[in-house]
Design a protein around this motif. Structure first.
Motif, mmCIF file in Angstrom:
data_model
loop_
_atom_site.group_PDB
_atom_site.id
_atom_site.type_symbol
_atom_site.label_atom_id
_atom_site.label_comp_id
_atom_site.label_asym_id
_atom_site.label_seq_id
_atom_site.Cartn_x
_atom_site.Cartn_y
_atom_site.Cartn_z
ATOM 1 N N ALA A 151 12.242 0.495 -13.247
ATOM 2 C CA ALA A 151 12.281 -0.776 -14.463
ATOM 3 C C ALA A 151 11.596 -1.605 -13.614
ATOM 4 C CB ALA A 151 12.772 -0.884 -15.564
ATOM 5 N N HIS A 152 10.152 -2.388 -14.088
ATOM 6 C CA HIS A 152 9.646 -3.362 -13.511
ATOM 7 C C HIS A 152 9.826 -5.056 -14.278
ATOM 8 C CE1 HIS A 152 10.068 -1.145 -9.818
ATOM 9 N NE2 HIS A 152 9.741 -1.979 -8.985
ATOM 10 N N GLY A 153 9.796 -5.702 -13.649
ATOM 11 C CA GLY A 153 9.175 -7.161 -14.866
ATOM 12 C C GLY A 153 8.158 -6.941 -14.745
ATOM 13 N N ASP A 154 7.133 -7.549 -15.654
ATOM 14 C CA ASP A 154 6.159 -8.224 -15.977
ATOM 15 C C ASP A 154 5.115 -9.099 -14.957
ATOM 16 O OD1 ASP A 154 5.990 -6.105 -18.150
ATOM 17 O OD2 ASP A 154 5.778 -7.721 -19.284
ATOM 18 N N GLU A 155 5.952 -9.328 -14.239
ATOM 19 C CA GLU A 155 5.504 -10.572 -13.287
ATOM 20 C C GLU A 155 4.124 -9.912 -12.064
ATOM 21 O OE1 GLU A 155 8.642 -9.279 -13.069
ATOM 22 O OE2 GLU A 155 9.495 -11.079 -13.613
ATOM 23 N N ILE A 156 4.340 -9.569 -11.383
ATOM 24 C CA ILE A 156 2.913 -8.576 -11.331
ATOM 25 C C ILE A 156 1.856 -8.599 -12.050
ATOM 26 C CG2 ILE A 156 2.208 -6.576 -9.280
ATOM 27 C CD1 ILE A 156 4.062 -7.042 -7.889
ATOM 28 N N LEU A 157 2.257 -7.711 -12.947
ATOM 29 C CA LEU A 157 1.018 -7.049 -13.867
ATOM 30 C C LEU A 157 0.237 -8.047 -15.186
ATOM 31 C CD1 LEU A 157 0.105 -4.198 -15.840
ATOM 32 C CD2 LEU A 157 1.786 -4.259 -17.301
ATOM 33 N N ALA A 204 -3.766 0.715 -9.945
ATOM 34 C CA ALA A 204 -3.510 0.752 -7.737
ATOM 35 C C ALA A 204 -3.338 -0.833 -7.830
ATOM 36 C CB ALA A 204 -4.623 0.935 -7.386
ATOM 37 N N ALA A 205 -3.956 -1.674 -8.737
ATOM 38 C CA ALA A 205 -3.603 -3.178 -8.350
ATOM 39 C C ALA A 205 -2.284 -3.415 -8.372
ATOM 40 C CB ALA A 205 -4.593 -3.750 -9.103
ATOM 41 N N CYS A 206 -1.547 -3.467 -9.418
ATOM 42 C CA CYS A 206 -0.254 -3.869 -8.845
ATOM 43 C C CYS A 206 0.745 -3.339 -7.961
ATOM 44 C CB CYS A 206 0.878 -2.744 -10.184
ATOM 45 S SG CYS A 206 0.066 -3.732 -12.313
ATOM 46 N N ALA A 207 0.167 -2.290 -7.534
ATOM 47 C CA ALA A 207 0.702 -1.782 -6.075
ATOM 48 C C ALA A 207 0.531 -2.695 -5.076
ATOM 49 C CB ALA A 207 0.509 -0.785 -5.349
ATOM 50 N N ALA A 208 -1.074 -3.337 -4.784
ATOM 51 C CA ALA A 208 -1.980 -3.933 -3.740
ATOM 52 C C ALA A 208 -0.928 -4.971 -4.268
ATOM 53 C CB ALA A 208 -3.246 -3.777 -3.924
ATOM 54 N N GLY A 209 -0.770 -5.951 -5.227
ATOM 55 C CA GLY A 209 -0.388 -7.128 -5.492
ATOM 56 C C GLY A 209 1.882 -7.215 -4.980
ATOM 57 N N ALA A 210 1.657 -5.666 -5.069
ATOM 58 C CA ALA A 210 3.474 -5.797 -4.548
ATOM 59 C C ALA A 210 3.428 -5.627 -3.274
ATOM 60 C CB ALA A 210 4.511 -4.546 -5.362
ATOM 61 N N LEU A 211 2.724 -5.011 -2.208
ATOM 62 C CA LEU A 211 2.895 -5.097 -1.195
ATOM 63 C C LEU A 211 2.977 -6.329 -0.468
ATOM 64 C CD1 LEU A 211 0.257 -1.832 0.410
ATOM 65 C CD2 LEU A 211 3.212 -2.065 -0.409
ATOM 66 N N ASP A 212 3.245 -6.712 0.313
ATOM 67 C CA ASP A 212 4.137 -7.887 1.380
ATOM 68 C C ASP A 212 2.907 -7.849 1.925
ATOM 69 O OD1 ASP A 212 4.852 -6.331 3.106
ATOM 70 O OD2 ASP A 212 7.584 -7.182 2.881
ATOM 71 N N SER A 213 2.201 -6.777 2.583
ATOM 72 C CA SER A 213 1.176 -7.462 3.527
ATOM 73 C C SER A 213 0.192 -8.499 3.695
ATOM 74 C CB SER A 213 0.323 -5.753 3.651
ATOM 75 O OG SER A 213 1.045 -5.558 3.810
ATOM 76 N N GLU A 214 0.092 -9.313 4.448
ATOM 77 C CA GLU A 214 -1.028 -10.166 4.700
ATOM 78 C C GLU A 214 -2.315 -9.721 4.502
ATOM 79 O OE1 GLU A 214 -0.996 -12.965 7.778
ATOM 80 O OE2 GLU A 214 0.505 -12.835 6.643
ATOM 81 N N ARG A 215 -3.378 -8.915 4.403
ATOM 82 C CA ARG A 215 -3.603 -8.799 3.739
ATOM 83 C C ARG A 215 -3.469 -6.776 2.834
ATOM 84 N NH1 ARG A 215 -10.223 -10.274 5.999
ATOM 85 N NH2 ARG A 215 -9.347 -11.724 4.584
#
Ligand code: SP5
Ligand code: ZN
Length: 337
Positions: free
Chosen positions: A50-56, A178-189
């Motif tokens: 379970a994750h919080g709603d921050e990225i969502l 997929a947008a949530c996964a992209a938001g969660a990655l710490d890569s610069e781009r």
């Protein structure tokens, strides 16, 4: 590679899709997940955390989140399942831009879905919110693994997400995994490359003008009469769209996948999300593309050849006989790159 899933993803049961006003058989069914996981046959399946709603909340409008969370309860409490006998949340009137505005969120339970849904094919059942929210947890858990050092992780998400927009749902999608996964990655781009047969209108809208995430898609040409109809043309702004003619097979499709990969390399992306729809396969009932299992394996290898930390997120794919092998071949191709 680690495979992440959640049994809560099975709780969504749309039952049917309303198409040209008529109920048609649902294509986005719970058995899709069973078929994929049976074929992957991994003893080491990981359950989503379970994750919080921050990225969502960075991906979606809070009004949409609030609505989806309560839609079925409100529908049930209103008595609509008994009179007139509709057991799923389904719109009858739409907040169309041609109405002018400002458009106000309606108060009637039967009017609300048309404020947030953009089609009649994406019904809400008991359990839809739980499943869609669990799919976000699946994607975020896979992203955690990649952030912690895995080269690649597969998120077996359902319902799919790439048609879900900032403030609207449709195309069998409610929340954009997929947008949530992209938001969660710490890569610069981060590049999101979408190889589902249908253009990822939601993902493209969410990241339009975003400096961290770029989005590319290969899909059947909407001009030839295919969903999402209004979007996905080559001239679409802010994203790389590669529409293909109906009947296109491995050669044309893999050319497009390779050019998305070249574009990604030139962009300087340091992280990758693959929106993996296997509905471009020959035999899928929802698209006229003719990609083979070998084609999907080669696409996996081409994407893996980027050598980037990668989250692979499940999108479409509706032929229950072949969905498992198609996913497996893609993951094997990626791993052998
Ligand atoms: C995630 C994903 O792959 N969503 C697919 C959404 C496309 N669905 C559109 C279906 C168009 C209507 N076809 C009805 C055919 C009835 N025989
Ligand atoms: Zn699709």
């Amino acid at each position: 590679m680690p495979v992440v899933w959640s049994d809560r993803c099975l709780l969504h049961d749309p039952g049917r899709e309303i198409w040209v006003g008529l109920p048609t058989e649902a294509t986005e069914v719970p058995a899709r997940v069973d078929r994929i996981l049976d074929t992957l046959a991994r003893p080491d399946l990981l359950l989503a955390e379970a994750h919080g709603d921050e990225i969502l909340k960075t991906v979606h409008d809070e009004g949409l989140l609030r609505y989806l969370q309560s839609a079925w309860d409100e529908w049930q409490a209103s008595g609509l399942p008994e009179d007139p006998g509709q057991s799923r949340v389904v719109p009858y009137i739409f907040a169309h831009p041609g109405l002018g505005g400002p458009l106000v969120e309606p108060t009637a339970v039967w009017a609300k879905p048309g404020f947030f849904a953009y089609d009649t094919m994406t019904l809400v059942s008991e359990g839809t919110w739980e499943a869609a929210r669990a799919a976000v947890d699946v994607a975020l858990t896979a992203a955690d693994l990649v952030r912690e050092g895995e080269r690649v992780a597969y998120a077996c998400t359902r319902p799919p997400g790439h048609h879900a927009c900032y403030a609207a749902y449709g195309g069998s999608c409610y929340l954009n995994n997929a947008a949530c996964a992209a938001g969660a990655l710490d890569s610069e781009r981060v590049a999101v490359l979408d190889i589902d047969a249908h253009q990822c209108n939601g993902t493209q809208q969410i990241f339009a003008g975003n400096s961290k995430v770029i989005v590319g898609s290969v899909h059947v040409d909407p001009r030839a009469g295919w969903f999402p109809h209004f979007l996905g043309y080559a001239h679409g702004l802010g994203a790389k769209n590669l529409p293909l003619a109906p009947g296109s097979g491995d050669e044309e499709w893999l050319d497009a996948v390779r050019s998305l990969v070249t574009w990604t390399r030139e962009s300087g992306a340091t992280g990758l999300v693959v929106s993996l729809g296997v509905d471009a396969a020959a035999g899928d009932p929802t698209s006229p593309l003719e990609v083979t299992q070998e084609g999907y394996r080669e696409a996996g290898a081409v994407l893996g050849g980027l050598g980037l930390p990668t989250v692979i997120v499940q999108e479409g794919g509706y032929d229950l006989e072949t969905i498992g092998p198609l996913v497996l071949e893609t993951l094997l191709g990626f791993e052998e790159a």
